[in-house]
Scaffold this motif. Structure first.
Motif, PDB file in Angstrom:
ATOM      1  N   MET A   1      43.835   1.181 -37.823  1.00 16.74           N
ATOM      2  CA  MET A   1      42.984   0.365 -36.960  1.00 16.74           C
ATOM      3  C   MET A   1      42.493   1.208 -35.784  1.00 16.74           C
ATOM      4  SD  MET A   1      43.882  -3.301 -35.225  1.00 16.74           S
ATOM      5  CE  MET A   1      42.653  -4.188 -34.261  1.00 16.74           C
ATOM      6  N   ALA A   2      41.191   1.144 -35.528  1.00 10.74           N
ATOM      7  CA  ALA A   2      40.602   1.965 -34.485  1.00 10.74           C
ATOM      8  C   ALA A   2      41.059   1.537 -33.097  1.00 10.74           C
ATOM      9  CB  ALA A   2      39.076   1.889 -34.564  1.00 10.74           C
ATOM     10  N   LYS A   3      41.201   2.508 -32.221  1.00 11.46           N
ATOM     11  CA  LYS A   3      41.424   2.244 -30.803  1.00 11.46           C
ATOM     12  C   LYS A   3      40.072   2.272 -30.106  1.00 11.46           C
ATOM     13  CE  LYS A   3      46.006   2.118 -30.400  1.00 11.46           C
ATOM     14  NZ  LYS A   3      46.744   0.972 -29.800  1.00 11.46           N
ATOM     15  N   ARG A   4      39.861   1.319 -29.196  1.00 12.87           N
ATOM     16  CA  ARG A   4      38.582   1.236 -28.488  1.00 12.87           C
ATOM     17  C   ARG A   4      38.751   1.639 -27.036  1.00 12.87           C
ATOM     18  NH1 ARG A   4      37.155  -4.672 -30.712  1.00 12.87           N
ATOM     19  NH2 ARG A   4      36.939  -4.105 -32.916  1.00 12.87           N
ATOM     20  N   LEU A   5      37.895   2.558 -26.614  1.00  9.61           N
ATOM     21  CA  LEU A   5      37.903   3.062 -25.245  1.00  9.61           C
ATOM     22  C   LEU A   5      36.542   2.764 -24.623  1.00  9.61           C
ATOM     23  CD1 LEU A   5      39.235   4.915 -23.000  1.00  9.61           C
ATOM     24  CD2 LEU A   5      37.998   6.797 -24.115  1.00  9.61           C
ATOM     25  N   VAL A   6      36.534   2.102 -23.474  1.00 13.84           N
ATOM     26  CA  VAL A   6      35.276   1.804 -22.798  1.00 13.84           C
ATOM     27  C   VAL A   6      35.160   2.689 -21.559  1.00 13.84           C
ATOM     28  CG1 VAL A   6      36.244  -0.107 -21.451  1.00 13.84           C
ATOM     29  CG2 VAL A   6      33.805  -0.039 -21.898  1.00 13.84           C
ATOM     30  N   VAL A   7      33.964   3.238 -21.350  1.00 11.26           N
ATOM     31  CA  VAL A   7      33.671   4.068 -20.186  1.00 11.26           C
ATOM     32  C   VAL A   7      32.860   3.197 -19.231  1.00 11.26           C
ATOM     33  CG1 VAL A   7      32.633   6.213 -19.372  1.00 11.26           C
ATOM     34  CG2 VAL A   7      33.637   6.112 -21.666  1.00 11.26           C
ATOM     35  N   PHE A   8      33.457   2.844 -18.081  1.00  9.17           N
ATOM     36  CA  PHE A   8      32.812   1.840 -17.243  1.00  9.17           C
ATOM     37  C   PHE A   8      33.009   2.080 -15.753  1.00  9.17           C
ATOM     38  CE2 PHE A   8      32.990  -2.423 -15.117  1.00  9.17           C
ATOM     39  CZ  PHE A   8      31.620  -2.662 -15.155  1.00  9.17           C
ATOM     40  N   ASN A   9      31.909   1.905 -15.043  1.00  8.30           N
ATOM     41  CA  ASN A   9      31.898   1.778 -13.592  1.00  8.30           C
ATOM     42  C   ASN A   9      30.608   1.034 -13.275  1.00  8.30           C
ATOM     43  OD1 ASN A   9      31.770   2.046 -10.771  1.00  8.30           O
ATOM     44  ND2 ASN A   9      32.716   4.081 -10.814  1.00  8.30           N
ATOM     45  N   HIS A  10      30.672  -0.004 -12.476  1.00  7.68           N
ATOM     46  CA  HIS A  10      29.442  -0.752 -12.194  1.00  7.68           C
ATOM     47  C   HIS A  10      28.503   0.018 -11.280  1.00  7.68           C
ATOM     48  CE1 HIS A  10      31.679  -1.609  -8.549  1.00  7.68           C
ATOM     49  NE2 HIS A  10      30.608  -2.153  -8.003  1.00  7.68           N
ATOM     50  N   LYS A  11      28.978   1.133 -10.705  1.00  6.32           N
ATOM     51  CA  LYS A  11      28.105   2.028  -9.933  1.00  6.32           C
ATOM     52  C   LYS A  11      27.312   2.905 -10.889  1.00  6.32           C
ATOM     53  CE  LYS A  11      28.246   5.847  -6.597  1.00  6.32           C
ATOM     54  NZ  LYS A  11      27.438   6.751  -7.424  1.00  6.32           N
ATOM     55  N   GLY A  12      26.032   3.058 -10.639  1.00  7.25           N
ATOM     56  CA  GLY A  12      25.212   3.924 -11.462  1.00  7.25           C
ATOM     57  C   GLY A  12      25.338   5.389 -11.061  1.00  7.25           C
ATOM     58  N   GLY A  13      24.860   6.269 -11.921  1.00 10.24           N
ATOM     59  CA  GLY A  13      24.806   7.685 -11.607  1.00 10.24           C
ATOM     60  C   GLY A  13      26.121   8.427 -11.608  1.00 10.24           C
ATOM     61  N   VAL A  14      27.138   7.883 -12.304  1.00 13.26           N
ATOM     62  CA  VAL A  14      28.446   8.545 -12.324  1.00 13.26           C
ATOM     63  C   VAL A  14      28.716   9.257 -13.652  1.00 13.26           C
ATOM     64  CG1 VAL A  14      29.483   7.027 -10.603  1.00 13.26           C
ATOM     65  CG2 VAL A  14      29.575   6.382 -13.016  1.00 13.26           C
ATOM     66  N   SER A  15      27.658   9.439 -14.449  1.00  9.40           N
ATOM     67  CA  SER A  15      27.754  10.195 -15.712  1.00  9.40           C
ATOM     68  C   SER A  15      28.564   9.471 -16.783  1.00  9.40           C
ATOM     69  CB  SER A  15      28.335  11.603 -15.466  1.00  9.40           C
ATOM     70  OG  SER A  15      27.519  12.335 -14.582  1.00  9.40           O
ATOM     71  N   LYS A  16      28.436   8.147 -16.840  1.00  6.12           N
ATOM     72  CA  LYS A  16      29.131   7.403 -17.902  1.00  6.12           C
ATOM     73  C   LYS A  16      28.677   7.874 -19.283  1.00  6.12           C
ATOM     74  CE  LYS A  16      27.857   3.378 -16.305  1.00  6.12           C
ATOM     75  NZ  LYS A  16      27.367   3.777 -14.960  1.00  6.12           N
ATOM     76  N   THR A  17      27.362   7.947 -19.464  1.00  2.00           N
ATOM     77  CA  THR A  17      26.825   8.319 -20.769  1.00  2.00           C
ATOM     78  C   THR A  17      27.221   9.740 -21.143  1.00  2.00           C
ATOM     79  OG1 THR A  17      24.947   6.807 -20.550  1.00  2.00           O
ATOM     80  CG2 THR A  17      24.702   8.631 -22.096  1.00  2.00           C
ATOM     81  N   THR A  18      27.098  10.659 -20.207  1.00  2.00           N
ATOM     82  CA  THR A  18      27.476  12.047 -20.470  1.00  2.00           C
ATOM     83  C   THR A  18      28.955  12.149 -20.836  1.00  2.00           C
ATOM     84  OG1 THR A  18      25.779  12.816 -18.925  1.00  2.00           O
ATOM     85  CG2 THR A  18      27.519  14.370 -19.501  1.00  2.00           C
TER      86      THR A  18
END
Length: 340
Positions: A1-18
């Motif tokens: 079963m896969a483990k799910r990891l979320v990359v989150f901060n409600h502040k923009g510009g913190v390189s979540k996507t990168t």
């Protein structure tokens, strides 16, 4: 079963996507990874699809293979079950699978907000809170995924709340600036509130076609990134802000998350007692070269750097340093989320 990891901060510009992109690519060297683009800006999708980005949303074979259309039947009331999405894999990362984003994903936010605050009073909405979890599960099963990494947009929307809460673990990326400290103040209040809502909501939606998964996501750590380096360490005033972020997380954020049942056992964090997974400086001149090559900075080949002599040697040294850094970060993440 896969483990799910979320990359989150409600502040923009913190390189979540990168962060999601780099960590996912690194982990995919020996595990099967699903990258989920839940940001309507679709930057993660663009990084993976590159020149095929627009064509992906126009051609019949792929235009509905995305996060929004994957749950469309449930959100539009059609009697059609959710099915797994066909995922794209980059040629140089065959174990990496993309569940593409959609620019209009936020259209579903109002309905999901209503569903999550109605306490299952309306039967027509009872399947909405568990719809994204079902789509992820089916897609994970299709590709035999080990780890799913979800990239959220900056904000505190119902969709962000839902995708955060159906994950096993989360990372908070930050920048060394005062605004990240302010954002941490908000997160230490909002995230426990979200977890409390889920605990009360799970039994309410237990009999729906797509029930909410049980459990609260666990804190993995922070990333501190996008700063300049002088003489081998962060330049001033970044150093002071980095220290302030670590102190805020240790003395304020983690205790609040712990009270909400959103942390792991203390010994799990033994290798990074300040809860910082890594301090990642600015990529500078390597970043456009990585975009041209369609790979992360640390995966650039020597010939893709496009320099000669001492400039090339310096670029190779920086590339290899980033490779070592992301390798350690990814190993730590895999080890920590195994406990979640």
């Amino acid at each position: 079963m896969a483990k799910r990891l979320v990359v989150f901060n409600h502040k923009g510009g913190v390189s979540k996507t990168t962060s999601a992109y780099n960590i996912g690519w690194m982990i995919a060297q020996d595990k099967r990874v699903l990258l989920v683009d839940a940001d309507p800006q679709c930057n993660l999708t663009g990084l993976i699809l590159r020149d095929d980005f627009e064509r992906y949303y126009l051609e019949d074979a792929t235009r509905e293979q995305n996060l929004k259309d994957g749950v469309a039947a449930t959100f539009t009331g059609r009697p059609v079950p959710i099915q797994a999405v066909d995922c794209f894999s980059p040629p140089r990362a065959p174990n990496l699978h993309l569940l593409a984003g959609h620019a209009n994903l936020s259209e579903y936010d109002a309905a999901l907000t209503f569903a999550q605050t109605s306490n299952n009073a309306l039967a027509t909405l009872q399947n909405l809170p568990g719809a994204f979890a079902e789509l992820l599960k089916l897609t994970e099963d299709r590709y035999n995924i080990d780890i799913t990494i979800i990239d959220l947009n900056p904000g505190l929307s119902a969709i962000n709340q839902n995708l955060f809460l159906i994950s096993d673990a989360f990372i908070i990326p930050t920048n060394p600036d005062p605004f990240s400290l302010m954002a941490l103040d908000t997160l230490q209040t909002i995230l426990p509130r979200w977890a409390a809502w889920k605990a009360s909501a799970v039994p309410l939606f237990a009999d729906s076609a797509y029930p909410l998964p049980v459990g609260s996501p666990k804190f993995v750590g922070t990333l501190i990134q996008r700063f300049n380096v002088r003489n081998g360490r962060a330049a001033r005033p970044y150093r002071d802000n980095i220290a302030d972020i670590k102190q805020k997380v240790s003395n304020s954020v983690v205790p609040a998350l712990n009270l909400a049942g959103m942390t792991l056992e203390p010994e799990v964090y033994a290798d990074h007692p300040d809860y910082c997974l890594g301090e990642i400086p600015d990529f500078q001149g390597l970043l456009p070269k990585s975009h041209d090559a369609g790979v992360p900075v640390f995966a650039l080949l020597d010939n893709e750097i496009g320099e000669t002599g001492p400039v090339l040697a310096n670029a190779i040294e920086r590339r290899d340093r980033f490779h070592g850094q992301f390798s350690i970060i990814s190993e730590n993440i895999v080890q920590i989320i195994s406990h979640a």
